[in-house]
Design a protein around this motif. Structure first.
Motif, PDB file in Angstrom:
ATOM      1  N   ALA A  98     -68.372  16.734 -29.593  1.00 20.30           N
ATOM      2  CA  ALA A  98     -68.342  15.289 -29.399  1.00 20.30           C
ATOM      3  C   ALA A  98     -67.066  14.684 -29.969  1.00 20.30           C
ATOM      4  N   VAL A  99     -66.583  15.232 -31.088  1.00 20.93           N
ATOM      5  CA  VAL A  99     -65.326  14.753 -31.667  1.00 20.93           C
ATOM      6  C   VAL A  99     -64.178  14.995 -30.699  1.00 20.93           C
ATOM      7  N   ASN A 100     -64.162  16.155 -30.059  1.00 23.43           N
ATOM      8  CA  ASN A 100     -63.060  16.514 -29.153  1.00 23.43           C
ATOM      9  C   ASN A 100     -62.982  15.584 -27.946  1.00 23.43           C
ATOM     10  N   VAL A 101     -64.129  15.062 -27.491  1.00 22.81           N
ATOM     11  CA  VAL A 101     -64.130  14.152 -26.332  1.00 22.81           C
ATOM     12  C   VAL A 101     -64.344  12.700 -26.759  1.00 22.81           C
ATOM     13  N   TYR A 102     -64.308  12.463 -28.074  1.00 16.66           N
ATOM     14  CA  TYR A 102     -64.470  11.135 -28.659  1.00 16.66           C
ATOM     15  C   TYR A 102     -65.771  10.465 -28.201  1.00 16.66           C
ATOM     16  N   ASP A 103     -66.859  11.225 -28.298  1.00 16.63           N
ATOM     17  CA  ASP A 103     -68.188  10.713 -27.976  1.00 16.63           C
ATOM     18  C   ASP A 103     -68.826  10.200 -29.269  1.00 16.63           C
ATOM     19  N   LYS A 126     -71.204   8.004 -29.950  1.00 16.08           N
ATOM     20  CA  LYS A 126     -72.665   7.902 -30.026  1.00 16.08           C
ATOM     21  C   LYS A 126     -73.308   9.247 -30.366  1.00 16.08           C
ATOM     22  N   THR A 127     -72.800  10.316 -29.754  1.00 10.38           N
ATOM     23  CA  THR A 127     -73.355  11.640 -30.043  1.00 10.38           C
ATOM     24  C   THR A 127     -73.039  12.063 -31.474  1.00 10.38           C
ATOM     25  N   ILE A 128     -71.828  11.781 -31.922  1.00  9.52           N
ATOM     26  CA  ILE A 128     -71.457  12.109 -33.307  1.00  9.52           C
ATOM     27  C   ILE A 128     -72.431  11.462 -34.279  1.00  9.52           C
ATOM     28  N   PHE A 129     -72.657  10.178 -34.111  1.00  9.06           N
ATOM     29  CA  PHE A 129     -73.538   9.454 -35.027  1.00  9.06           C
ATOM     30  C   PHE A 129     -74.991   9.871 -34.853  1.00  9.06           C
ATOM     31  N   ALA A 130     -75.392  10.184 -33.620  1.00 11.40           N
ATOM     32  CA  ALA A 130     -76.781  10.558 -33.375  1.00 11.40           C
ATOM     33  C   ALA A 130     -77.139  11.867 -34.068  1.00 11.40           C
ATOM     34  N   VAL A 131     -76.304  12.887 -33.887  1.00 12.32           N
ATOM     35  CA  VAL A 131     -76.571  14.186 -34.505  1.00 12.32           C
ATOM     36  C   VAL A 131     -76.448  14.083 -36.024  1.00 12.32           C
ATOM     37  N   THR A 132     -75.457  13.337 -36.489  1.00  7.80           N
ATOM     38  CA  THR A 132     -75.290  13.143 -37.930  1.00  7.80           C
ATOM     39  C   THR A 132     -76.494  12.431 -38.534  1.00  7.80           C
ATOM     40  N   LEU A 133     -77.016  11.444 -37.826  1.00  7.42           N
ATOM     41  CA  LEU A 133     -78.202  10.721 -38.302  1.00  7.42           C
ATOM     42  C   LEU A 133     -79.394  11.658 -38.438  1.00  7.42           C
ATOM     43  N   LEU A 134     -79.592  12.520 -37.458  1.00 11.62           N
ATOM     44  CA  LEU A 134     -80.714  13.466 -37.512  1.00 11.62           C
ATOM     45  C   LEU A 134     -80.588  14.399 -38.708  1.00 11.62           C
ATOM     46  N   ILE A 135     -79.403  14.957 -38.893  1.00 18.11           N
ATOM     47  CA  ILE A 135     -79.191  15.879 -40.018  1.00 18.11           C
ATOM     48  C   ILE A 135     -79.391  15.156 -41.344  1.00 18.11           C
ATOM     49  N   ALA A 136     -78.835  13.951 -41.449  1.00 17.79           N
ATOM     50  CA  ALA A 136     -78.961  13.190 -42.691  1.00 17.79           C
ATOM     51  C   ALA A 136     -80.413  12.843 -42.978  1.00 17.79           C
ATOM     52  N   ALA A 137     -81.167  12.483 -41.940  1.00 14.85           N
ATOM     53  CA  ALA A 137     -82.571  12.119 -42.132  1.00 14.85           C
ATOM     54  C   ALA A 137     -83.377  13.298 -42.647  1.00 14.85           C
ATOM     55  N   VAL A 138     -83.176  14.480 -42.041  1.00 14.84           N
ATOM     56  CA  VAL A 138     -83.895  15.683 -42.489  1.00 14.84           C
ATOM     57  C   VAL A 138     -83.516  16.015 -43.920  1.00 14.84           C
TER      58      VAL A 138
END
Length: 245
Positions: free
Chosen positions: A207-212, A214-226
């Protein structure tokens, strides 16, 4: 319990407000809003690809955590129970722990290659030393009366560890496990960021490579929540054990 829930709720509300304000200031091009992030996460979780990456990360993390906790506990018990060895190797463990782990990643790749084994090794490297140091210091600070009593009853080394050392130092061991959990998760994800074709870390990097954003924050949010949920549960257990002791 009620005060704890209110405290957690207040912190969560504060984080959401700050997050939303930053989104308003920077715009979606830099930071997605909380609502956009949750919507993107929900969309990802409806795809089979996402769950394949999640299973990959979970498998690597569980294996690394088992090595870190089991290995760290064993090393700590051995060095803590044998004081001359502990005095020699504790400075070495601390020196190794102070080395930035990213610098060891090329060595890990040479030894284990790309794939699951490298991620497991990199995760375990992050978590094993803190667990060992906490266990070592806990055993070293143990009242010598317990050890003398165990020796007078002719307990074997294994019996002394399982019936005396671990029960008497359990609060400190749980503290080490809590820190080891967080660092092992961090190490496993860093391993996926650098050299992996699967996993949640790989999703973030793609996601970083394509500057996405929303996906960066979404996956990061999931990991942080767990991580926050598990760490909070372990912290509550840690505090409960320390109060009893």
């Amino acid at each position: 319990m009620r005060d704890r829930i209110l405290h957690i709720g207040s912190v969560l509300l504060f984080v959401l407000v700050v997050w939303q304000v930053i989104h308003w200031v920077t715009g979606s091009i830099a930071v997605s809003s909380p609502v956009e992030t949750v919507e993107r996460l929900a969309a990802l979780m409806r795809t089979d690809e996402f769950w394949g990456h999640a299973r990959e990360t979970t498998t690597a993390f569980v294996q690394a955590l088992g090595i870190a906790l089991g290995g760290g506990l064993l090393i700590g018990l051995l060095l803590g129970g044998w004081r001359p060895a502990g005095q020699v190797f504790e400075p070495i463990l601390i020196a190794i722990y102070s080395i930035p782990k990213v610098t060891l990643y090329p060595v890990v790749l040479l030894l284990f290659g790309l794939g699951m084994s490298a991620k497991v090794a990199f995760g375990a490297i992050h978590g094993i030393i803190p667990v060992a140091i906490f266990t070592l210091n806990a055993v070293r600070a143990l009242n010598p009366v317990y050890v003398r009593a165990a020796r007078s009853m002719r307990l074997s080394t294994g019996q002394m560890a399982t019936r005396v050392l671990i029960p008497a130092t359990l609060p400190e061991i749980v503290t080490g496990f809590r820190i080891g959990f967080s660092l092992t998760l961090l190490g496993s994800l860093i391993g996926e960021l650098f050299a992996s074709q699967r996993g949640l870390g790989f999703l973030i990097m793609r996601a970083v490579n394509v500057y996405d954003v929303k996906t960066i924050f979404a996956v990061t949010l999931l990991i942080a929540a767990v991580a926050v949920v598990v760490n909070s549960a372990m912290l509550a257990l840690d505090q409960k054990l320390h109060r009893r002791m």
